[in-house]
Design an enzyme around this catalytic site. Sequence first.
Site, PDB file in Angstrom:
ATOM      1  CD  GLU A   1     -28.592  17.997  14.561  1.00  0.00           C
ATOM      2  OE1 GLU A   1     -28.404  17.216  13.601  1.00  0.00           O
ATOM      3  OE2 GLU A   1     -27.705  18.370  15.327  1.00  0.00           O
ATOM      4  CG  ASP A   2     -33.644  18.755  17.593  1.00  0.00           C
ATOM      5  OD1 ASP A   2     -32.421  18.863  17.435  1.00  0.00           O
ATOM      6  OD2 ASP A   2     -34.443  19.693  17.486  1.00  0.00           O
TER       7      ASP A   2
END
Length: 752
Positions: A84-85
């Site tokens: 996600e990051d």
Amino acid sequence: MDAVEQTARIGCEGLIRKILGYDPNADIALIERAFAVARDAHASQKRDNGEPYLTHPLAVAGILAGFRLDVASIATALLHDTVEDTGVTYDALQAKFGRTIADLVDGVTKLTRLELQSDRTKQAENFRKLVLAMSRDIRVLIVKLADRLHNMRTLHHVRRSDRRERIAHETMDIYAPLAGRIGMDRVKTELQNLAFAELETEANSTIQARLNYLRGQGADVIEEVRLELARICREAGVALIEVIGREKSPFSIWEKMQRRNVAFEQLSDIMAFRVLVPSREDCYVALGAVHAGYPVIAGRFKDYISTPKANGYQSLHTGVTLRQPRNQKIEVQIRTPEMHDVAENGVASHWVYKEVPGEADGTQDPGVNTVISSLRRLRWVQDLLEIIENSAAPDEFLENTKLELYQDQVFCFTPKGQLIQLPRGATPVDFAYAVHSQVGDGCVGVKINGRLMPLRHELQNGDQVEIMTARGGTPSPSWERFVVTGKARARIRRHLAQTQRETHLDAGRAALARAFRREGVDGSEKVLDAALKGLKCASRDDLYVAVGNGNLAPKDVVRAAYPELRQGGRAPRMIPGLQHPATGRAGAGPGGMALVGLGAGISVHFAGCCHPLPGDRIVGIVAQGKGITVHTAGCQTLESFAATPERFMDIDWDYESVAKPGSNAGARAGPGEIHVGRISVIAANEPSMLATLTNTAARHDGTVVNLKIVNRQLDFMEILVDVEVRDLRHLSSVIAGMRGTSGITQVERARA
Ligand code: MN
């Protein structure tokens, strides 16, 4: 190695020690690799409190090691924010860690993305179902809960108060109940207390103050009662392991006060005790001792040992009153250490490392490890099955724990974050009708997660669905083929019946006017009204419709109105069941199967990029001045029309006109008609190969109309082959035939 890196390194070593503490044969190399990937991925990131981001995945992994979970779960925890990051992809994770861990991380990532949606707590129950539906492997949910727990523990570092509040609400409404459902009571309680402290700051501090006051009443009351309970049990001959005393949590006190409408001053029921004994039998002996030692509070006794809770929880519960001068009420839970473990860690306690016979020889071969972990997994499933079999409400348990949950449903968001629950297989059209009938009727296109998709597309859990509507839009007949909800189907049918009636009405009125003119007699409304009864029609409109749909011949109406014109005395003729054929159906492909969803006389051509065939899902694109171009629904070219949804036409093959050859729809359709399908072939670079290809196609009744070698190497070549076929099934049989031919290594339908 700088200081930050060194701290992280120490954190990782602590984690590994913790794991080795309960699983001496754990695959530590896996943990090391996961740590290294997380460290590199999060290298430049910081948390809200200024600490390196890596402290977060390490802490989450530490929480899971506290539950004694398997290494796959712990590796997942280390990696859970990388996709996600940071730039880490699913494929990279799969290459490094295998499919199980890649899927687990993917699952956690999807749950994290859901958090970005707004306002979902209004529909908490639906949202909890969605989370469960998306956590097919229960470890996904357990990692997510540990993630949330750590985020809640560090919530005070988040600077924006609205964000803190949103996270706390979500925790209270979604994640704490989910932890409870899978039996992780300790996690549930901590999540509730942390959220409570954020959301009800004042109530929390009032309760804390009251607790302090009660604590200040003399010596350590909890410790005194604890010793007293232990003495009473021992004197009754109970084989006691331990008595644990605790204060009830602020949130549970607050909840009880709300429920029973109790004021702070009356609050006395704040202590709870656990009596741990070796066996089930001992539980009942201990219960007898407690009930003999104190006055019992009526209605508080519950036997969850003979009748466990749905999530597997077992214990005896009772409430007693302490003797004067204390006179306080206390809660007593009696259980074995195994029951205690289930109560604290829930489903996770069934996933803990357990020695499998033959495993202790220290084999490090990864293949063996895979086998062992699948054995462990089986053992876990067995444990579950045992609980289910012994559970009072097995259905409820399954619903709460097994996580093959809501697999027959999908949950999708509106752009405003409203959650819509649909049956599995539902399409954007079903979604549109679920939102509102008018949205359904006017629906002309859809963006799913921001991308333009065909209306036939099957919706997935968590999809954000944005329906594009046209004012005054009407349902397309072809939708009926793919919608799955009753509401959508009913609306489409009703609309079709309605428009059909209108079409028939107009056609009937025109036909009658002509017929009366031809006979040179008056065909005014008055004349028609007089003839209604004899024609068994209730109204003039019904009469027009009967003529328009072919149930009544115009000349029979003329004769009913002017019996003197009758020749040969024929009675009005009713032709039952004959359908008007032309409605909503027109346009044919060049030399192929007709299409539905087009107006009459529109010219059609098939896109060269994707070569659509009957059997494919298709989409029409309005080409200025050139009629309609037909693409397959998955064709990449469609993306270039994303900005002009008004050019999309919802069309389909007219399968029915082929099934019913008598129909006049799609004038050029017929059994002998053909389309061109494109196949991509990788074959040995041999002189006879092209001949083999064309012969193979011919054997399967397909004519090769074009052939292009796109890549030729020393030992193989890549060829595009265009074959004339009737439909998708025909093309598949040609492909199957080629696959079975020696020298051909790969055959696929070519996709643009
Ligand atoms: Mn996280």
